[in-house]
Every structure is written in structure tokens, then in C-alpha cells.
Design an enzyme around this catalytic site. Structure first.
Site, mmCIF file in Angstrom:
data_model
loop_
_atom_site.group_PDB
_atom_site.id
_atom_site.type_symbol
_atom_site.label_atom_id
_atom_site.label_comp_id
_atom_site.label_asym_id
_atom_site.label_seq_id
_atom_site.Cartn_x
_atom_site.Cartn_y
_atom_site.Cartn_z
ATOM 1 N N ASN A 1 -53.073 15.931 -3.141
ATOM 2 C CA ASN A 1 -52.030 15.629 -2.154
ATOM 3 C C ASN A 1 -51.878 16.821 -1.226
ATOM 4 O O ASN A 1 -52.194 17.948 -1.602
ATOM 5 C CB ASN A 1 -50.690 15.359 -2.861
ATOM 6 N N HIS B 1 -48.882 18.701 1.120
ATOM 7 C CA HIS B 1 -47.427 18.731 1.315
ATOM 8 C C HIS B 1 -47.099 19.756 2.408
ATOM 9 O O HIS B 1 -47.632 20.861 2.395
ATOM 10 C CB HIS B 1 -46.757 19.115 -0.010
HETATM 11 C C1 GRF Z 1 -48.470 15.406 6.522
HETATM 12 O O1 GRF Z 1 -47.603 16.309 7.153
HETATM 13 C C2 GRF Z 1 -48.513 15.662 5.046
HETATM 14 O O2 GRF Z 1 -48.266 16.992 4.712
HETATM 15 C C3 GRF Z 1 -47.404 14.796 4.511
HETATM 16 O O3 GRF Z 1 -47.408 13.651 5.322
HETATM 17 C C4 GRF Z 1 -47.927 13.979 6.620
HETATM 18 C C5 GRF Z 1 -49.002 12.977 6.935
HETATM 19 O O4 GRF Z 1 -49.453 13.050 8.248
HETATM 20 N N1 GRF Z 1 -47.608 14.525 3.113
HETATM 21 P P1 GRF Z 1 -50.665 12.139 8.745
HETATM 22 O O5 GRF Z 1 -50.302 10.708 8.441
HETATM 23 O O6 GRF Z 1 -51.893 12.565 8.004
HETATM 24 O O7 GRF Z 1 -50.763 12.366 10.212
#
Ligand code: GRF
Length: 210
Positions: free
Chosen positions: A120, A122
Site C-alpha cells: 500500500n 500512504h
Molecule cells: C494517494 O495519495 C495514496 O497515497 C493514497 O491515495 C491516493 C491515491 O491517488 N492511498 P491516485 O488514485 O493513485 O491518484
């Protein structure tokens, strides 16, 4: 946007990635680009999304990657959704699961089936600011440095082993949007890199045990 994904033959011997995404999918895009540029030795087998209007679906379609909608509202429990995810991952022979903006909490149904095989990203320097609205939390707290973290997924949310981190400075006039944009740009660098490194680690472990 990457376009030559479609022209690549299906390479069954490559590790298959399954992407879980709920929204925009810019991290998915960065990973697909890194694959095309041979920075990650793998193939994206499927994208699973849970919101019918998620932009990630269009991104996947453009790249010729199968996208499967599993709308969480159609499932009675988190576990039921995870069973459906698991079935889909197995159908596409997925080796490594990549959560890229997946806005659902996953349960042991999925985590134990893919133990140490779910990553994941974050948008904070964990263990600071876990959970939702990490960027807002960082601004509210007044930290001068935040960033992003790639980690393994375990049942405790945002608590798995850290694989990669990068720092982003908070500027005095930052809003959630401006700070988030800079964090995103860094995510697009570290996530593909962390995936490539983790796949190498898996390969090395496998060859040491065979
Ligand atoms: C990212 O900022 C990630 O850290 C979080 O959700 C966001 C997803 O962005 N978990 P995207 O959909 O990949 O543009």
C-alpha cells in the site's frame, strides 16, 4: 499516457500484479509507465475498482488492461467484498497485490491469502498520520516535513512493515491540494521503485530456497 502496453504480448512468466484502486489512479498510471520503461519486471494482470465512476477504469481501458468493478455497496460485509476480490485475483493469477488509492479497509480474508504480498502507499511518513485525511492531519498538526510511505498490508491499518519512504517539505502557504500534489509527484517515483525492489527480494528469497 503510456500507449505501447497494448502492443506487448502477454508474458505469462512475468510476475502478475493486481491493482486495487478507488479513484483517480495516478499511481496505477505511474506503475504502468514504469513497467513499459522496463523499470519493473512484471505485468499488470487486472485492475479492481470499487466506484463505478473511478477514473482509473478509463486509464486501464486505454492501456488494454482488464478492469473489474466490484462495487462495495453490492456486498453485505467487508469480508464478502474481499472474497470477491480474492476470486478475481486468483482468476487472473495475481502474484502481488498493489493497493493504489484503495479506499476500503481489507480484512484477513484477503490479507491471509496474500500474506506479505499486498503493498500500500500512504500519503504521510508513517507511523505519523495513519488513516484517512493524512494530508489534512499533517497540516493541522503543523509539521514542517511530511511525505509518503510504501508498506506491507497487515490487519492493523497502516501498520505493516515499511518498504520505502520519502519526505516532502510543508510550505507556509500550503493547502491540502498543493501539498497533496507534491506528495503525489513523489509517490509516483517511490511506489514503482519499491515494487521493483520488493519483486527482486521475492525472487532472491525463492532462488535461495529452491
Ligand atoms: C494517494 O495519495 C495514496 O497515497 C493514497 O491515495 C491516493 C491515491 O491517488 N492511498 P491516485 O488514485 O493513485 O491518484
Amino acid at each position: 499516457m503510456t500507449s505501447n502496453y497494448l502492443t506487448q504480448p502477454s508474458q505469462q512468466n512475468l510476475p502478475q500484479l493486481g491493482i486495487l484502486a478507488s479513484g483517480n489512479g495516478s499511481n496505477f498510471q505511474a506503475i504502468a509507465t514504469a513497467i513499459n520503461e522496463h523499470k519493473i519486471c512484471a505485468q499488470i494482470g487486472v485492475v479492481i475498482y470499487n466506484n463505478p465512476h473511478a477514473f482509473v477504469q478509463l486509464r486501464a481501458q486505454k492501456l488494454g488492461i482488464p478492469a473489474v468493478l466490484l462495487d462495495h455497496r453490492q456486498f453485505a460485509s467487508r469480508e464478502d467484498l474481499d472474497y470477491a476480490i480474492l476470486q478475481t485475483l486468483q482468476k487472473y493469477h495475481i502474484d502481488l497485490v498493489i493497493m493504489a488509492g484503495w479506499m476500503r479497509i481489507v480484512t484477513p480474508v484477503l490479507i491471509s491469502a496474500y500474506s506479505d504480498r499486498i503493498l500500500n502507499i500512504h500519503p504521510s511518513l508513517l507511523p505519523s498520520f495513519p488513516g484517512n485525511r493524512a494530508v489534512q492531519q499533517a497540516l493541522d498538526y503543523g509539521v514542517k516535513i511530511t511525505g509518503c510511505t510504501v508498506h506491507l498490508v497487515i490487519p492493523e491499518v497502516d501498520r505493516g512493515k515499511i518498504l520505502a519512504q520519502a519526505a516532502v517539505s510543508v510550505l507556509p502557504d500550503d493547502t491540502v491540494e498543493t501539498l497533496q500534489n507534491r506528495i503525489h509527484a513523489v509517490e509516483h517515483e517511490i511506489y514503482p521503485q519499491a515494487i521493483a525492489e520488493y519483486l527482486s527480494e521475492i525472487r532472491a528469497t525463492k532462488s535461495n530456497t529452491t
